[in-house]
Motif scaffolding. Structure first.
Motif, mmCIF file in Angstrom:
data_model
loop_
_atom_site.group_PDB
_atom_site.id
_atom_site.type_symbol
_atom_site.label_atom_id
_atom_site.label_comp_id
_atom_site.label_asym_id
_atom_site.label_seq_id
_atom_site.Cartn_x
_atom_site.Cartn_y
_atom_site.Cartn_z
ATOM 1 N N SER A 283 6.119 9.995 4.195
ATOM 2 C CA SER A 283 6.891 9.012 4.954
ATOM 3 C C SER A 283 6.467 7.579 4.681
ATOM 4 O O SER A 283 7.003 6.642 5.261
ATOM 5 C CB SER A 283 6.759 9.301 6.455
ATOM 6 N N ARG A 284 5.501 7.405 3.780
ATOM 7 C CA ARG A 284 5.074 6.059 3.396
ATOM 8 C C ARG A 284 4.236 6.132 2.125
ATOM 9 O O ARG A 284 3.646 7.159 1.806
ATOM 10 C CB ARG A 284 4.244 5.409 4.506
ATOM 11 N N ALA A 285 4.260 5.039 1.386
ATOM 12 C CA ALA A 285 3.371 4.800 0.234
ATOM 13 C C ALA A 285 3.161 6.002 -0.676
ATOM 14 O O ALA A 285 2.020 6.399 -0.891
ATOM 15 C CB ALA A 285 2.017 4.288 0.748
ATOM 16 N N PRO A 286 4.167 6.557 -1.328
ATOM 17 C CA PRO A 286 5.587 6.206 -1.218
ATOM 18 C C PRO A 286 6.326 7.177 -0.299
ATOM 19 O O PRO A 286 5.790 8.211 0.100
ATOM 20 C CB PRO A 286 6.067 6.387 -2.661
ATOM 21 N N ILE A 287 7.563 6.842 0.001
ATOM 22 C CA ILE A 287 8.439 7.742 0.744
ATOM 23 C C ILE A 287 9.135 8.681 -0.252
ATOM 24 O O ILE A 287 9.584 8.249 -1.299
ATOM 25 C CB ILE A 287 9.506 6.948 1.523
ATOM 26 N N GLY A 288 9.194 9.969 0.083
ATOM 27 C CA GLY A 288 10.053 10.854 -0.698
ATOM 28 C C GLY A 288 9.409 11.935 -1.523
ATOM 29 O O GLY A 288 10.117 12.734 -2.132
ATOM 30 N N TYR A 289 8.056 12.007 -1.571
ATOM 31 C CA TYR A 289 7.441 13.171 -2.206
ATOM 32 C C TYR A 289 7.651 14.362 -1.276
ATOM 33 O O TYR A 289 7.473 14.249 -0.053
ATOM 34 C CB TYR A 289 5.953 12.958 -2.441
ATOM 35 N N MET A 290 8.005 15.509 -1.853
ATOM 36 C CA MET A 290 8.314 16.674 -1.031
ATOM 37 C C MET A 290 7.631 17.925 -1.578
ATOM 38 O O MET A 290 7.321 18.018 -2.767
ATOM 39 C CB MET A 290 9.830 16.912 -0.988
ATOM 40 N N ALA A 291 7.405 18.893 -0.693
ATOM 41 C CA ALA A 291 6.864 20.186 -1.096
ATOM 42 C C ALA A 291 7.122 21.188 0.023
ATOM 43 O O ALA A 291 7.402 20.813 1.165
ATOM 44 C CB ALA A 291 5.370 20.097 -1.392
ATOM 45 N N ILE A 292 7.007 22.461 -0.332
ATOM 46 C CA ILE A 292 7.113 23.549 0.636
ATOM 47 C C ILE A 292 5.746 24.216 0.721
ATOM 48 O O ILE A 292 5.137 24.539 -0.308
ATOM 49 C CB ILE A 292 8.178 24.570 0.212
ATOM 50 N N ALA A 293 5.245 24.415 1.937
ATOM 51 C CA ALA A 293 3.900 24.970 2.131
ATOM 52 C C ALA A 293 3.884 26.481 1.890
ATOM 53 O O ALA A 293 4.707 27.210 2.435
ATOM 54 C CB ALA A 293 3.406 24.664 3.538
ATOM 55 N N ARG A 294 2.919 26.927 1.075
ATOM 56 C CA ARG A 294 2.744 28.359 0.835
ATOM 57 C C ARG A 294 1.879 29.021 1.907
ATOM 58 O O ARG A 294 1.834 30.236 1.995
ATOM 59 C CB ARG A 294 2.052 28.593 -0.508
ATOM 60 N N LYS A 295 1.158 28.204 2.664
ATOM 61 C CA LYS A 295 0.244 28.760 3.664
ATOM 62 C C LYS A 295 0.067 27.754 4.793
ATOM 63 O O LYS A 295 0.573 26.630 4.734
ATOM 64 C CB LYS A 295 -1.097 29.086 3.016
ATOM 65 N N GLU A 296 -0.645 28.169 5.822
ATOM 66 C CA GLU A 296 -0.911 27.288 6.954
ATOM 67 C C GLU A 296 -1.697 26.061 6.475
ATOM 68 O O GLU A 296 -2.564 26.157 5.619
ATOM 69 C CB GLU A 296 -1.732 28.063 7.995
ATOM 70 N N PHE A 297 -1.385 24.884 7.055
ATOM 71 C CA PHE A 297 -1.979 23.646 6.554
ATOM 72 C C PHE A 297 -1.977 22.573 7.637
ATOM 73 O O PHE A 297 -1.404 22.744 8.725
ATOM 74 C CB PHE A 297 -1.191 23.145 5.341
ATOM 75 N N THR A 298 -2.609 21.454 7.324
ATOM 76 C CA THR A 298 -2.545 20.236 8.139
ATOM 77 C C THR A 298 -2.286 19.077 7.170
ATOM 78 O O THR A 298 -2.405 19.234 5.957
ATOM 79 C CB THR A 298 -3.864 19.969 8.890
ATOM 80 N N THR A 299 -1.967 17.910 7.715
ATOM 81 C CA THR A 299 -1.759 16.735 6.861
ATOM 82 C C THR A 299 -2.405 15.503 7.478
ATOM 83 O O THR A 299 -2.769 15.491 8.656
ATOM 84 C CB THR A 299 -0.257 16.412 6.663
ATOM 85 N N ASN A 300 -2.490 14.445 6.672
ATOM 86 C CA ASN A 300 -2.853 13.154 7.238
ATOM 87 C C ASN A 300 -1.593 12.478 7.779
ATOM 88 O O ASN A 300 -0.516 13.077 7.824
ATOM 89 C CB ASN A 300 -3.605 12.284 6.217
ATOM 90 N N GLN A 301 -1.713 11.219 8.152
ATOM 91 C CA GLN A 301 -0.612 10.524 8.823
ATOM 92 C C GLN A 301 0.475 10.033 7.870
ATOM 93 O O GLN A 301 1.440 9.395 8.305
ATOM 94 C CB GLN A 301 -1.140 9.353 9.661
ATOM 95 N N GLY A 302 0.348 10.346 6.583
ATOM 96 C CA GLY A 302 1.337 9.896 5.607
ATOM 97 C C GLY A 302 2.532 10.820 5.482
ATOM 98 O O GLY A 302 3.315 10.681 4.537
#
Length: 415
Positions: free
Chosen positions: A297-316
């Motif tokens: 959602s920022r720096a940059p906007i628009g990279y995408m992926a589908i998760a293969r397993k349970e995960f967490t992310t940062n605020q980006g």
């Protein structure tokens, strides 16, 4: 163990060999962004007027000399030019051309070997964030390498693995194009199969004008927003100075940089770091299930992926948890189809970002669920094959990276 020989690096390769190029001449240009991380293959080129920069031919090796590109493994083998064609690229490339008795493919694998990389990184000079390799110093380093008859054998083993990775990537690119084309055919052109199996719109299916979407849509479709696709969630960052917040066997913690390194892949299993139970608690992180669709959602906007397993992310990230009935593939392609609008809705002075509140309101066309499920059944075999091939590529890279240093230092030999 195979006997090694010691040679100075400048005895193996010419550094930035001279080429006659007229200033202002239009040539193929390879920018730094066309070198992928830990990938032999150059992804493409642009045409540009030569003013300055590195010059090279087929069978040369390009090594990024600036931080962090060198540390991240941006090194490539030139094989996309015509015979005797000269191209140019970033001034931040070191061009290596093999000298007599050195196989060009072997030189590439030597350039990505841990020994060579340690030598190059130790030669870096300059201020933090803008360090570059001092080429004059790098040239003088001695390096151990196998004898000439073994060099080509080693290169052939590693090259076979890379060729298989490249083949899988080409197949996956074709599969992705097929899946995206089918999505567009069904949900952009509205030629999904009608009850008779004929293209809906082209066969005279009833269309109605939607004032919100400002376009005609099939009578059974409706206007919607991205919030209708699933629960949109964010992430956060544990204190990175506290090493106890991260661990080897924790939950994958994904950052935009991980997706940047993952470009070309549709699925993601892990990031550079895993977060511990302590890190999850300290940052109030939530675990998101497999099948969740990730969107930077920022720096940059628009990279995408589908998760293969349970995960967490940062605020980006703004990730979509699929809890509203719509399947993963439909959500993935609908978001991808909406990226131009998402970027248009973003705001910010330093860098653009889209908030959860705004993202929820991005307009989309919502088909009936039974048509969506027919679509996902239609592309199931394509996406399943993509997932399998991506995982195979990951295993091949791991095998290549495991073999590479042992072949180079003589621990393993090729019969």
């Amino acid at each position: 163990m195979s006997r090694l020989i010691s040679k100075r690096i400048d005895e193996l390769a010419f550094f930035n060999p001279s080429e006659k190029v007229v200033e202002g001449q239009t040539l193929k240009k390879i920018p730094m962004e066309n070198l992928n991380i830990w990938s032999r293959k150059i992804t493409g080129f642009v045409l540009g007027e030569y003013k300055s920069g590195s010059k090279f031919r087929n069978n040369d090796v390009l090594v990024a000399k600036i931080t962090p590109c060198l540390e991240n493994g941006k090194t490539a083998y030139v094989d996309i030019l015509d015979e005797n064609e000269v191209a140019f690229g970033s001034t931040e490339f070191i061009v290596l051309r093999p000298k007599e008795g050195i196989d060009s493919n072997f030189l590439y694998y030597l350039a990505i070997s841990p020994t060579f990389r340690k030598r190059a990184i130790s030669c870096m000079e300059g201020t933090s964030g803008r360090k570059r390799v001092n080429e004059s110093t790098l040239k003088l380093y001695d390096i151990l390498l196998p004898q000439e008859k073994q060099q080509k054998k080693i290169a052939n083993v590693l090259l076979a693995l890379d060729k298989k990775i490249e083949l899988n990537n080409r197949i996956n690119a074709e599969l992705e194009a097929m899946a995206k084309t089918l999505y567009d055919y069904w949900f952009v052109q509205f030629d999904f199969p009608n009850e008779e199996g004929k293209p809906y719109k082209s066969s005279g299916g009833k269309m109605v004008y939607n004032t919100t979407l400002k376009r005609e849509i099939p009578v059974m479709f409706s206007e919607g927003v991205l919030d209708n696709l699933g629960q949109i969630v964010g992430g956060s960052t544990p204190d990175t100075k506290d090493s106890d917040n991260f661990c080897i066997k924790g939950v994958p913690w994904i950052t935009p940089n991980d997706l940047s390194n993952n470009q070309g892949n549709k699925y993601i299993s892990k990031g550079e770091k895993n977060v511990s139970d302590k890190g999850i608690k300290s940052a109030s992180l939530k675990k998101y299930p497999l099948g969740t669709v990730l969107l930077t959602s920022r720096a940059p906007i628009g990279y995408m992926a589908i998760a293969r397993k349970e995960f967490t992310t940062n605020q980006g990230f703004k990730s979509f948890i699929l809890n509203k009935g719509y399947p993963t593939d439909f959500v993935y392609y609908t978001i991808k189809n909406s990226l131009s609008i998402i970027i248009q809705f973003a705001s910010g002075s330093t860098f653009k970002e889209i908030s959860t509140t705004v993202l929820k309101t991005v307009p989309i066309v919502l088909p009936p669920l039974h048509i969506v499920k027919d679509f996902t059944n239609e592309i199931y075999s394509l996406t399943k094959k993509q997932n399998i091939l991506e995982q195979e590529c990951s295993e091949l890279r791991n095998l290549r990276d495991w073999l590479l240093p042992m072949l180079m230092n003589g621990q393993v030999t090729v019969k």
